[in-house]
Design a protein around this motif. Structure first.
Motif, PDB file in Angstrom:
ATOM      1  N   PRO A  79      16.833 -28.416  18.479  1.00  0.00           N
ATOM      2  CA  PRO A  79      15.881 -27.045  18.688  1.00  0.00           C
ATOM      3  C   PRO A  79      15.821 -27.601  20.956  1.00  0.00           C
ATOM      4  O   PRO A  79      15.752 -28.083  20.938  1.00  0.00           O
ATOM      5  CB  PRO A  79      14.713 -27.870  18.501  1.00  0.00           C
ATOM      6  N   GLY A  80      15.463 -26.168  21.360  1.00  0.00           N
ATOM      7  CA  GLY A  80      15.613 -26.014  21.919  1.00  0.00           C
ATOM      8  C   GLY A  80      16.628 -25.661  23.285  1.00  0.00           C
ATOM      9  O   GLY A  80      16.887 -25.410  24.487  1.00  0.00           O
ATOM     10  N   ASP A  81      18.078 -25.891  22.392  1.00  0.00           N
ATOM     11  CA  ASP A  81      19.505 -25.581  22.908  1.00  0.00           C
ATOM     12  C   ASP A  81      19.689 -24.821  22.826  1.00  0.00           C
ATOM     13  O   ASP A  81      19.096 -23.714  21.834  1.00  0.00           O
ATOM     14  CB  ASP A  81      20.621 -26.470  21.958  1.00  0.00           C
ATOM     15  N   VAL A  82      20.256 -23.572  23.502  1.00  0.00           N
ATOM     16  CA  VAL A  82      20.867 -22.486  23.514  1.00  0.00           C
ATOM     17  C   VAL A  82      22.565 -22.675  23.208  1.00  0.00           C
ATOM     18  O   VAL A  82      23.353 -23.309  23.235  1.00  0.00           O
ATOM     19  CB  VAL A  82      21.228 -21.511  24.548  1.00  0.00           C
ATOM     20  N   VAL A  83      23.283 -22.116  21.748  1.00  0.00           N
ATOM     21  CA  VAL A  83      24.423 -22.122  21.394  1.00  0.00           C
ATOM     22  C   VAL A  83      25.131 -20.600  21.194  1.00  0.00           C
ATOM     23  O   VAL A  83      24.703 -20.581  20.700  1.00  0.00           O
ATOM     24  CB  VAL A  83      24.283 -23.179  20.212  1.00  0.00           C
ATOM     25  N   PHE A  84      26.179 -20.085  22.322  1.00  0.00           N
ATOM     26  CA  PHE A  84      26.597 -19.297  21.553  1.00  0.00           C
ATOM     27  C   PHE A  84      28.014 -19.400  21.043  1.00  0.00           C
ATOM     28  O   PHE A  84      28.891 -20.685  21.123  1.00  0.00           O
ATOM     29  CB  PHE A  84      27.737 -18.757  23.540  1.00  0.00           C
ATOM     30  N   VAL A  85      28.510 -18.686  20.297  1.00  0.00           N
ATOM     31  CA  VAL A  85      29.493 -19.065  19.410  1.00  0.00           C
ATOM     32  C   VAL A  85      30.223 -17.462  19.156  1.00  0.00           C
ATOM     33  O   VAL A  85      29.558 -16.121  19.545  1.00  0.00           O
ATOM     34  CB  VAL A  85      29.156 -18.821  17.798  1.00  0.00           C
ATOM     35  N   ILE A  86      31.735 -17.985  19.418  1.00  0.00           N
ATOM     36  CA  ILE A  86      32.734 -16.634  20.542  1.00  0.00           C
ATOM     37  C   ILE A  86      33.790 -16.127  18.771  1.00  0.00           C
ATOM     38  O   ILE A  86      34.532 -17.054  18.711  1.00  0.00           O
ATOM     39  CB  ILE A  86      32.674 -16.550  21.211  1.00  0.00           C
ATOM     40  N   SER A  87      34.054 -15.300  18.552  1.00  0.00           N
ATOM     41  CA  SER A  87      34.440 -14.531  17.774  1.00  0.00           C
ATOM     42  C   SER A  87      34.907 -13.297  18.094  1.00  0.00           C
ATOM     43  O   SER A  87      34.029 -12.422  17.442  1.00  0.00           O
ATOM     44  CB  SER A  87      34.207 -14.953  15.876  1.00  0.00           C
ATOM     45  N   PRO A 119      20.647  -4.860  27.709  1.00  0.00           N
ATOM     46  CA  PRO A 119      18.795  -5.432  26.780  1.00  0.00           C
ATOM     47  C   PRO A 119      19.266  -6.964  26.665  1.00  0.00           C
ATOM     48  O   PRO A 119      18.206  -8.345  26.997  1.00  0.00           O
ATOM     49  CB  PRO A 119      18.845  -4.226  26.347  1.00  0.00           C
ATOM     50  N   VAL A 120      20.330  -6.241  26.166  1.00  0.00           N
ATOM     51  CA  VAL A 120      20.548  -8.190  25.356  1.00  0.00           C
ATOM     52  C   VAL A 120      21.190  -9.251  25.844  1.00  0.00           C
ATOM     53  O   VAL A 120      20.560 -10.539  25.767  1.00  0.00           O
ATOM     54  CB  VAL A 120      21.107  -8.104  23.677  1.00  0.00           C
ATOM     55  N   MET A 121      21.934  -9.194  27.013  1.00  0.00           N
ATOM     56  CA  MET A 121      22.047 -10.192  27.890  1.00  0.00           C
ATOM     57  C   MET A 121      21.350 -10.491  28.720  1.00  0.00           C
ATOM     58  O   MET A 121      21.137 -11.692  29.085  1.00  0.00           O
ATOM     59  CB  MET A 121      23.657  -9.364  28.791  1.00  0.00           C
ATOM     60  N   LEU A 122      20.072 -10.026  28.868  1.00  0.00           N
ATOM     61  CA  LEU A 122      18.391 -10.147  29.853  1.00  0.00           C
ATOM     62  C   LEU A 122      18.511 -11.255  28.817  1.00  0.00           C
ATOM     63  O   LEU A 122      17.306 -12.360  29.479  1.00  0.00           O
ATOM     64  CB  LEU A 122      18.236  -8.481  30.188  1.00  0.00           C
ATOM     65  N   VAL A 123      18.457 -11.218  28.074  1.00  0.00           N
ATOM     66  CA  VAL A 123      17.095 -11.899  26.755  1.00  0.00           C
ATOM     67  C   VAL A 123      18.163 -12.893  26.712  1.00  0.00           C
ATOM     68  O   VAL A 123      17.455 -13.884  26.716  1.00  0.00           O
ATOM     69  CB  VAL A 123      17.097 -11.319  25.598  1.00  0.00           C
ATOM     70  N   ALA A 124      19.293 -12.808  26.802  1.00  0.00           N
ATOM     71  CA  ALA A 124      20.256 -14.217  26.757  1.00  0.00           C
ATOM     72  C   ALA A 124      20.078 -14.504  27.842  1.00  0.00           C
ATOM     73  O   ALA A 124      20.478 -16.086  27.300  1.00  0.00           O
ATOM     74  CB  ALA A 124      22.360 -13.955  26.226  1.00  0.00           C
ATOM     75  N   ALA A 125      20.159 -14.352  29.131  1.00  0.00           N
ATOM     76  CA  ALA A 125      20.041 -15.069  30.189  1.00  0.00           C
ATOM     77  C   ALA A 125      17.735 -15.521  30.548  1.00  0.00           C
ATOM     78  O   ALA A 125      18.493 -17.076  30.770  1.00  0.00           O
ATOM     79  CB  ALA A 125      20.348 -14.040  31.206  1.00  0.00           C
ATOM     80  N   GLU A 126      17.732 -15.155  29.826  1.00  0.00           N
ATOM     81  CA  GLU A 126      15.986 -15.540  29.269  1.00  0.00           C
ATOM     82  C   GLU A 126      16.366 -16.594  29.016  1.00  0.00           C
ATOM     83  O   GLU A 126      15.504 -17.894  29.219  1.00  0.00           O
ATOM     84  CB  GLU A 126      15.660 -15.107  29.016  1.00  0.00           C
ATOM     85  N   LYS A 127      16.846 -16.627  27.834  1.00  0.00           N
ATOM     86  CA  LYS A 127      16.789 -18.242  26.168  1.00  0.00           C
ATOM     87  C   LYS A 127      17.471 -19.061  27.532  1.00  0.00           C
ATOM     88  O   LYS A 127      16.909 -20.422  27.340  1.00  0.00           O
ATOM     89  CB  LYS A 127      17.663 -17.742  25.295  1.00  0.00           C
ATOM     90  N   VAL A 128      18.932 -18.883  28.086  1.00  0.00           N
ATOM     91  CA  VAL A 128      19.651 -20.048  28.983  1.00  0.00           C
ATOM     92  C   VAL A 128      18.462 -20.435  29.383  1.00  0.00           C
ATOM     93  O   VAL A 128      18.139 -21.934  30.309  1.00  0.00           O
ATOM     94  CB  VAL A 128      20.566 -19.448  29.698  1.00  0.00           C
ATOM     95  N   ALA A 129      18.230 -19.968  30.659  1.00  0.00           N
ATOM     96  CA  ALA A 129      17.424 -20.246  31.701  1.00  0.00           C
ATOM     97  C   ALA A 129      15.808 -21.269  31.100  1.00  0.00           C
ATOM     98  O   ALA A 129      15.571 -22.225  31.220  1.00  0.00           O
ATOM     99  CB  ALA A 129      16.400 -18.975  32.403  1.00  0.00           C
ATOM    100  N   LYS A 186      19.087 -26.195  12.281  1.00  0.00           N
ATOM    101  CA  LYS A 186      18.993 -27.633  13.749  1.00  0.00           C
ATOM    102  C   LYS A 186      18.343 -27.056  14.302  1.00  0.00           C
ATOM    103  O   LYS A 186      17.703 -28.012  15.543  1.00  0.00           O
ATOM    104  CB  LYS A 186      20.497 -27.767  14.067  1.00  0.00           C
ATOM    105  N   GLY A 187      17.720 -25.810  14.952  1.00  0.00           N
ATOM    106  CA  GLY A 187      17.018 -25.131  15.585  1.00  0.00           C
ATOM    107  C   GLY A 187      17.471 -24.946  16.728  1.00  0.00           C
ATOM    108  O   GLY A 187      16.556 -23.975  17.408  1.00  0.00           O
ATOM    109  N   ALA A 188      18.513 -24.980  16.719  1.00  0.00           N
ATOM    110  CA  ALA A 188      18.906 -23.686  18.575  1.00  0.00           C
ATOM    111  C   ALA A 188      19.102 -22.880  18.032  1.00  0.00           C
ATOM    112  O   ALA A 188      18.670 -22.263  16.866  1.00  0.00           O
ATOM    113  CB  ALA A 188      20.573 -24.416  18.201  1.00  0.00           C
ATOM    114  N   PHE A 189      19.101 -21.699  19.095  1.00  0.00           N
ATOM    115  CA  PHE A 189      18.696 -20.420  19.638  1.00  0.00           C
ATOM    116  C   PHE A 189      20.185 -20.282  19.638  1.00  0.00           C
ATOM    117  O   PHE A 189      21.630 -20.268  20.530  1.00  0.00           O
ATOM    118  CB  PHE A 189      18.047 -20.115  20.695  1.00  0.00           C
TER     119      PHE A 189
END
Length: 243
Positions: free
Chosen positions: A104-112, A22-32, A130-133
């Protein structure tokens, strides 16, 4: 052990697909959505987590508007032990965050995977400010077993808009053997790479379904690819200087 490792990785992948779908599908939608609106996808990680930022950058069959954030002292090639020490320093991220172009409008993945160190937390907080997701890829079991090193007590999972659990065990190592004193066989990289590529694949489908041509790299070893790739690179070069 060879077969055991394959089995345990497969178990992790199946767990992630089932529990995190479910959350990966949300992430995919945000990327798209971000790419269709002219934004880019940025990724940050320290140590071995930075490998995942390179995995999806300038990749045949991968998305073009992908920007890895490389901070070389936090990688491994300038000193592995030192990179781990720096990741733990409160305030260290301020030295490079001023240079980052989060919008704003960017998607930022932070991995740890541990999610406990200050630098990834500060990057996530700065990108959100800064307004990124911001999407965190981390292990909730790992974080839950260790105290935060951030001066606020926050973990990565507390600092993002969306959390995706990579289901790594605490310490990351999945195997044991009777005559070996410490666990071995990490899973976070292979699982994390699969997660990111799956999210991007779903995002590509969603863009196509909406009538938007997904910006995808062709392999440079296929005839005719250079013209295709150059056209797309020119579109994004202003924001992704590494291209």
């Amino acid at each position: 052990m060879l077969s055991d490792y394959f089995k345990r990785v497969q178990e992790r992948l199946e767990l992630v697909e089932k529990q995190e779908r479910p959350v990966m599908l949300v992430a995919a939608e945000k990327v798209a959505e971000a790419i269709q609106a002219g934004g880019i996808i940025q990724l940050f990680g320290c140590g071995h987590s930075h490998i995942l930022t390179e995995e999806v950058f300038y990749r045949a069959g991968g998305l073009v508007p992908v920007k890895p954030i490389f901070v070389e002292p936090l990688m491994l090639h300038e000193g592995a032990v030192r990179s781990s020490q720096l990741e733990r320093e409160n305030g260290y991220a301020s030295g490079f965050l001023e240079e980052q172009d989060f919008r704003p409008g960017d998607v930022v993945f932070v991995i740890s995977t541990s999610g406990r160190n200050p630098v990834p937390v500060d990057v996530a907080l700065a990108a959100r400010e800064k307004g990124a997701f911001v999407i965190g890829i981390t292990s909730l079991d790992y974080s839950g077993s260790q105290s935060s090193r951030h001066d606020t007590g926050k973990y990565l999972s507390d600092s993002v808009d969306l959390v995706i659990d990579n289901h790594s065990v605490s310490g990351d190592a999945i195997l044991s053997y009777e005559t070996v004193e410490v666990p071995f066989g990490p899973t976070s990289t292979v699982v994390g790479a699969t997660m990111l590529n799956a999210i991007f694949a779903e995002a590509i489908k969603r863009m196509a379904d909406s009538g938007f041509a997904p910006p995808i790299f062709l392999s440079g070893n296929i005839d005719g690819a250079d013209a295709h790739n150059t056209r797309l690179i020119e579109k994004y070069r202003e924001r992704i200087l590494l291209l």
